[in-house]
Design a protein around this motif. Structure first.
Motif, mmCIF file in Angstrom:
data_model
loop_
_atom_site.group_PDB
_atom_site.id
_atom_site.type_symbol
_atom_site.label_atom_id
_atom_site.label_comp_id
_atom_site.label_asym_id
_atom_site.label_seq_id
_atom_site.Cartn_x
_atom_site.Cartn_y
_atom_site.Cartn_z
ATOM 1 N N ARG A 146 1.938 1.194 -11.561
ATOM 2 C CA ARG A 146 2.424 0.842 -10.232
ATOM 3 C C ARG A 146 2.291 2.028 -9.273
ATOM 4 O O ARG A 146 1.950 1.866 -8.107
ATOM 5 C CB ARG A 146 3.886 0.397 -10.297
ATOM 6 N N LEU A 150 0.084 1.954 -5.810
ATOM 7 C CA LEU A 150 0.676 2.265 -4.521
ATOM 8 C C LEU A 150 -0.011 3.473 -3.889
ATOM 9 O O LEU A 150 -0.305 3.480 -2.685
ATOM 10 C CB LEU A 150 2.176 2.529 -4.693
ATOM 11 N N LEU A 492 -0.289 -8.802 -6.601
ATOM 12 C CA LEU A 492 -0.788 -7.812 -7.562
ATOM 13 C C LEU A 492 -1.936 -8.388 -8.390
ATOM 14 O O LEU A 492 -2.913 -7.692 -8.688
ATOM 15 C CB LEU A 492 0.348 -7.358 -8.479
ATOM 16 N N MET A 531 1.007 -4.063 -0.258
ATOM 17 C CA MET A 531 1.164 -3.621 -1.638
ATOM 18 C C MET A 531 2.485 -2.897 -1.851
ATOM 19 O O MET A 531 2.990 -2.835 -2.971
ATOM 20 C CB MET A 531 -0.004 -2.717 -2.035
ATOM 21 N N VAL A 535 4.648 -4.060 -4.936
ATOM 22 C CA VAL A 535 4.974 -3.120 -6.011
ATOM 23 C C VAL A 535 6.480 -2.949 -6.157
ATOM 24 O O VAL A 535 7.013 -2.920 -7.281
ATOM 25 C CB VAL A 535 4.290 -1.760 -5.745
#
Length: 538
Positions: A146, A150, A492, A531, A535
């Motif tokens: 993650r 990011l 995602l 995102m 996330v």
């Protein structure tokens, strides 16, 4: 055949204002070589609007000036200097032909440098920030996968950062590359809002850059009005077929409310009170536009737009393509249009402005709350429809004040604005969850049952990451965490098909993978910012 003896090494360097070509010739032979090197140079000075639309633009003839070649346009000048000076130089309507007579002894080298520089009016030019004065966001502790996802999208956002020439410390995100590498009010505001969980720095720069350009007079050609936040600012006019946009254009129905909302939410997220206080006059001006006749010309209590009378945008919400607002039978909705999500933005802006008024001692708060209550009642009486799945708010009211049928993603933007009561919010959430709108890769912009549905259209069935991220945030605000998480996981899942960096929009066809829209911006600011929501929620 013998071995080659002359090596040509060519390197190109690009910066925001220059293009440099470096050509090095080296003789690895045992005898002297006599060569003539020719370079053909030219430009049509075509703007990005012409490139995007495929419009052919004739070349601009160059002129000699102070030892350089120069191409002059209405809003741009390109100059070319050569080192060494060419031995021959001929110019014509299509450009110039430059020649160097080169003598290369064994082991000798010859270097030619060509440096092209672009200059534009400073007042209309935004510059990239090569050395930011400090971080704009802080990445929280996350699992490695993650964190990397990011970080990749934040790197895209860093590449899109521009500085305000009036105050270079204020930075904002350009909308996207290659087509929209400039200040867009709506895009910059949503991008900064989605990034608030990581810090308020980008919000502060965005708010101030837009406040400096807030409307202060009525100008029908640019659609400027007192208190209004702009739609976009470019160095020159943009032409897309029949669409004609001036360099600074205010044809947006939602950016003003979104500016107010961002100011409040950035304050709640920690923006220093002194910075908020400095923007309070802009807040009052924005509410003056929002609650006055410029935003509600027919006085029916709803925010609406009629479209441009001067060749500007026909649709002025986020779905701003000419065919973006459609009835279920496929027909285009006729303006003036009152978009559903804009009523939500306006309600949120008025309520949040009232909170700022109370905190900072402004006298206007009670009037803004009364206005928001009237808007809520008007919306409830006008927008609701029902289809075979259930009740939902229409995407808009058309010129006849009829609800525009066909479920769309716009209703998701109402969640978290306070315009809906809990029962209405639940109806919207349930309608969004139906398979005609929700896919494995995000939220469709339009129901599959509409005659206008096309999964690879710009606004009539495609999936936009920022649109889905706004739905995620709204669902969380309404207590629908499981549904929000499911949509975030869809983003995602889609990002994995684009190396973790989603484009501006994509299509979802049946059970296949997402398909990138052919001319989508990539990177695109609010897609990258989406995102963050995905996330942090998943």
């Amino acid at each position: 055949a013998g071995d080659p003896t002359i090596m040509a090494e060519r390197r190109r360097a690009v910066s925001p204002a220059t293009l440099a070509e470096h050509l090095r010739l080296t003789n690895f032979g045992t005898t002297t070589a006599n060569l003539t090197v020719w370079a053909q140079v030219g430009t049509d000075l075509a703007g990005i609007d012409a490139v995007r639309s495929g419009r052919l633009v004739p070349p601009v003839p160059p002129a000699r000036h102070d030892g350089e070649l120069r191409w002059e346009g209405d809003h741009i000048t390109v100059s070319l200097r050569c080192s060494p000076d060419p031995d021959t130089a001929g110019t014509g309507a299509a450009g110039a032909e430059l020649g160097w007579h080169v003598t290369l002894p064994p082991g000798g080298s010859f270097l030619i440098d060509l440096a092209a520089r672009c200059t534009q009016p400073r007042s209309a030019t935004f510059t990239q920030t090569a050395a930011p004065p400090g971080p704009l966001w802080t990445i929280p502790d996350l699992p490695a996968d993650r964190h990397d996802l990011l970080a990749a999208n934040l790197a895209d956002l860093e590449a899109l950062l521009l500085a305000d020439p009036d105050e270079p410390a204020d930075r904002f995100a350009a909308a996207g590359a290659p087509w929209y590498l400039t200040l867009f009010g709506r895009d910059a505001l949503w991008t900064a809002w989605l990034l608030l969980p990581l810090g308020t720095g980008l919000a502060a720069g965005t708010l101030r850059a837009l406040a400096r350009r807030q409307g202060d007079r009525h100008d029908p050609e640019t659609e400027q009005a007192p208190g209004k936040i702009l739609h976009e600012a470019r160095s020159g006019p943009a032409h897309y077929g029949d669409l004609r946009l001036p360099p600074v254009y205010y044809g947006t129905i939602d950016a003003t409310a979104l500016w107010v909302r961002l100011l409040h939410d950035a304050w709640r997220a920690g923006l220093p009170e002194a910075e908020v206080a400095a923007l309070l006059p802009n807040l009052v001006a924005a509410l003056g536009w929002l609650t006055g006749p410029d935003a509600d010309p027919d006085g029916d209590g709803l925010i609406e737009y009629a479209g441009s009378a001067h060749g500007g945008l026909a649709n002025q919400g986020w779905k701003d393509s000419a065919d973006g607002i459609r009835h279920a039978d496929g027909g285009r909705a006729r303006p003036p249009l009152a978009l559903c999500e804009v009523q939500g933005y306006a309600h949120a802006a008025a309520v949040r402005a009232a909170a700022l008024a109370e905190a900072f001692g402004l006298p206007d708060g009670p009037g803004w709350l009364d206005w928001a209550a009237r808007l809520r009642d008007r919306f409830r009486a006008s927008f609701w429809l029902r289809d075979e799945v259930g009740p939902y708010p229409a995407i808009a009211l058309d010129a006849a004040k009829r609800p525009v049928s066909g479920a769309s993603s716009n209703m998701a933007h109402l969640l978290g604005t306070g315009l809906l009561d809990p029962r209405e919010a639940a109806r919207v959430a349930d309608r969004l969850a139906a398979p005609d709108l929700t896919t494995r890769f995000g939220l469709r912009t339009l129901t599959t049952t509409s005659a206008a549905y096309n999964p690879l259209s710009y606004h009539c069935g495609s999936v936009w990451p920022h649109d889905t991220a706004i739905a995620v945030a709204g669902l969380l605000a309404e207590g629908r965490a499981e549904q929000a998480t499911s949509l975030a996981e869809g983003l995602l899942r889609a990002a994995a098909h684009f190396d973790g960096r989603p484009p501006e929009l994509y299509g979802v066809l049946d059970d296949g993978p997402p398909v990138r829209y052919p001319s989508a911006c990539h990177p695109q600011a609010w897609a990258a910012a989406a995102m963050v929501a995905a996330v942090l929620v998943s």
